[in-house]
Motif scaffolding. Structure first.
Motif, PDB file in Angstrom:
ATOM      1  N   ARG A   1       6.824  -0.269  -6.990  1.00  0.00           N
ATOM      2  CA  ARG A   1       6.461  -1.684  -7.026  1.00  0.00           C
ATOM      3  C   ARG A   1       6.207  -2.082  -8.473  1.00  0.00           C
ATOM      4  O   ARG A   1       5.418  -1.435  -9.170  1.00  0.00           O
ATOM      5  CB  ARG A   1       5.200  -1.947  -6.202  1.00  0.00           C
ATOM      6  N   VAL A   2       6.875  -3.141  -8.927  1.00  0.00           N
ATOM      7  CA  VAL A   2       6.664  -3.640 -10.280  1.00  0.00           C
ATOM      8  C   VAL A   2       6.146  -5.072 -10.167  1.00  0.00           C
ATOM      9  O   VAL A   2       6.868  -5.978  -9.754  1.00  0.00           O
ATOM     10  CB  VAL A   2       7.952  -3.600 -11.119  1.00  0.00           C
ATOM     11  N   ALA A   3       4.862  -5.255 -10.531  1.00  0.00           N
ATOM     12  CA  ALA A   3       4.227  -6.563 -10.410  1.00  0.00           C
ATOM     13  C   ALA A   3       3.671  -7.058 -11.735  1.00  0.00           C
ATOM     14  O   ALA A   3       3.027  -8.099 -11.780  1.00  0.00           O
ATOM     15  CB  ALA A   3       3.108  -6.505  -9.369  1.00  0.00           C
TER      16      ALA A   3
ATOM     17  N   ASN B   1       0.793  -1.226   0.000  1.00  0.00           N
ATOM     18  CA  ASN B   1       0.000   0.000   0.000  1.00  0.00           C
ATOM     19  C   ASN B   1       0.829   1.282   0.000  1.00  0.00           C
ATOM     20  O   ASN B   1       0.302   2.356  -0.286  1.00  0.00           O
ATOM     21  CB  ASN B   1      -0.939   0.024   1.210  1.00  0.00           C
ATOM     22  N   SER B   2       2.116   1.182   0.313  1.00  0.00           N
ATOM     23  CA  SER B   2       2.933   2.385   0.442  1.00  0.00           C
ATOM     24  C   SER B   2       3.582   2.876  -0.847  1.00  0.00           C
ATOM     25  O   SER B   2       4.066   4.009  -0.872  1.00  0.00           O
ATOM     26  CB  SER B   2       4.031   2.161   1.495  1.00  0.00           C
ATOM     27  N   PRO B   3       3.661   2.100  -1.952  1.00  0.00           N
ATOM     28  CA  PRO B   3       4.431   2.563  -3.109  1.00  0.00           C
ATOM     29  C   PRO B   3       3.968   3.897  -3.678  1.00  0.00           C
ATOM     30  O   PRO B   3       2.768   4.164  -3.774  1.00  0.00           O
ATOM     31  CB  PRO B   3       4.227   1.441  -4.137  1.00  0.00           C
ATOM     32  N   THR B   4       4.937   4.702  -4.057  1.00  0.00           N
ATOM     33  CA  THR B   4       4.644   5.924  -4.794  1.00  0.00           C
ATOM     34  C   THR B   4       4.097   5.588  -6.175  1.00  0.00           C
ATOM     35  O   THR B   4       3.129   6.187  -6.638  1.00  0.00           O
ATOM     36  CB  THR B   4       5.915   6.778  -4.918  1.00  0.00           C
ATOM     37  N   LEU B   5       4.729   4.619  -6.843  1.00  0.00           N
ATOM     38  CA  LEU B   5       4.271   4.158  -8.154  1.00  0.00           C
ATOM     39  C   LEU B   5       4.133   2.647  -8.118  1.00  0.00           C
ATOM     40  O   LEU B   5       5.096   1.939  -7.813  1.00  0.00           O
ATOM     41  CB  LEU B   5       5.256   4.583  -9.246  1.00  0.00           C
TER      42      LEU B   5
END
Length: 327
Positions: free
Chosen positions: A147-149, A115-119
């Motif tokens: 975060r890259v998912a 929940n914390s990612p900027t992007l």
């Protein structure tokens, strides 16, 4: 679980390959993605109002769900205080600045890694170019900048900044080229299959720092972090290359310059004394060309089938502003 450290010299260039908990050999799957030959849709974001949208999220929201066109969102210089999500149903988006130093995406949030990612990038076939992505939460806990998912994501010339868990390289196949990544604790973490090429990793830790926390839990997972031609610098002298977040964590460094910020033991266990080693010298050996070759190119992530060049032809075909409902 086996832990292997490999150090060798080639033409006076210091080369290090570090394999963390390399339990088995497994090949990375290849994906075939046809590249579009059509012109790319151009959307301009400009805070001054001279573009199509004033915020990055508004530009992303304007892209149709289940999009199949290449979308190039050009972000004019400025500091964008936004918490941004590229949703899973919006593939083929590029976010591009002109220079990372003057195109900054920033937010201040901490606590939960999801929940914390900027992007947050949930979509496949994503590209980012020349952006600074930062989380200014500081030293108080987990605070993800990026975060890259999504699968098949590539980042070029980006600066990714935070303190703990800076880059959640979560899942999918990813390529990072000429990026600067900064943090102190587990600042590249997750369970993606990723190649980091010509990147600069900088540790902010003064005593105890960890660069990677790779989360591979099974020998059947084709995941791992591979660093080729990178540089590691830092503020202190107690940083290690990584610690195993998963029971089968896999991290490889090759052709990488390491300053004296890296502690001699090379890595640490995750509060597990059985994983601790005092020195890595005892596990050193020289790699043959055949042994090192599979780790030194994009075949590890199947990149030749999906990495695409910067578009050179654009078309102005914009969706209607989101407040019009696309009608």
């Amino acid at each position: 679980m086996a832990v292997t450290y490999i150090v060798y010299h080639v033409l006076r260039v210091f080369v290090l390959v570090f394999i963390l908990l390399d339990v088995c050999s497994a090949s990375f799957s290849m994906a075939v993605t046809s590249s579009s030959t059509t012109d790319t849709v151009l959307i301009v974001v400009d805070q001054s109002g001279q573009g199509d949208y004033k915020t990055i999220q508004d530009a992303i929201n304007a892209v149709a769900s289940n999009n199949s066109e290449l979308i190039y969102i050009w972000i004019k210089p400025g500091t964008y205080r936004e918490k941004i999500v590229v949703p899973a149903d919006k593939p083929f988006i590029t976010l591009s600045g002109t220079e990372a130093s003057n195109t900054i995406i920033t937010w201040n949030d901490g606590g939960d890694i999801f929940n914390s990612p900027t992007l947050s990038v949930m979509a496949s076939d994503f590209v980012a170019r020349y952006l600074t992505i930062q989380n200014t939460f500081g030293m108080s806990g987990k605070a993800i900048a990026l975060r890259v998912a999504g699968d098949r994501a590539a980042l070029y010339g980006c600066r990714i900044l935070s303190y703990q868990d800076t880059l959640l390289d979560d899942s999918g196949r990813h390529y990072y080229y000429n990026c600067y990544i900064e943090g102190a604790t587990d600042f590249i973490c997750g369970n993606a299959a990723s190649l980091f090429e010509s990147c600069h990793l900088h540790s902010l830790a003064t005593t105890f720092g960890t660069i990677t926390a790779q989360h591979r839990n099974s020998p059947f997972e084709n995941t791992g972090f591979i660093f080729v031609g990178c540089k590691i610098t830092g503020m202190g002298d107690g940083t290690v290359l990584g610690r195993p977040w998963g029971s089968c964590s896999r991290v490889i460094f090759a052709h990488t310059f390491m300053s004296n910020v890296i502690s001699p033991e090379g890595w640490r266990g995750w509060d597990d004394p059985s994983k601790e080693r005092s020195k890595r010298v005892g596990w050193s050996r020289e790699l043959s060309h055949d042994e090192s070759a599979p780790f030194l190119n994009k075949s590890m992530i199947g990149g030749r089938s999906w990495l695409r060049p910067t578009p050179t032809h654009f078309k102005k075909h914009l969706p209607r502003p989101i407040e019009d409902g696309g009608n």
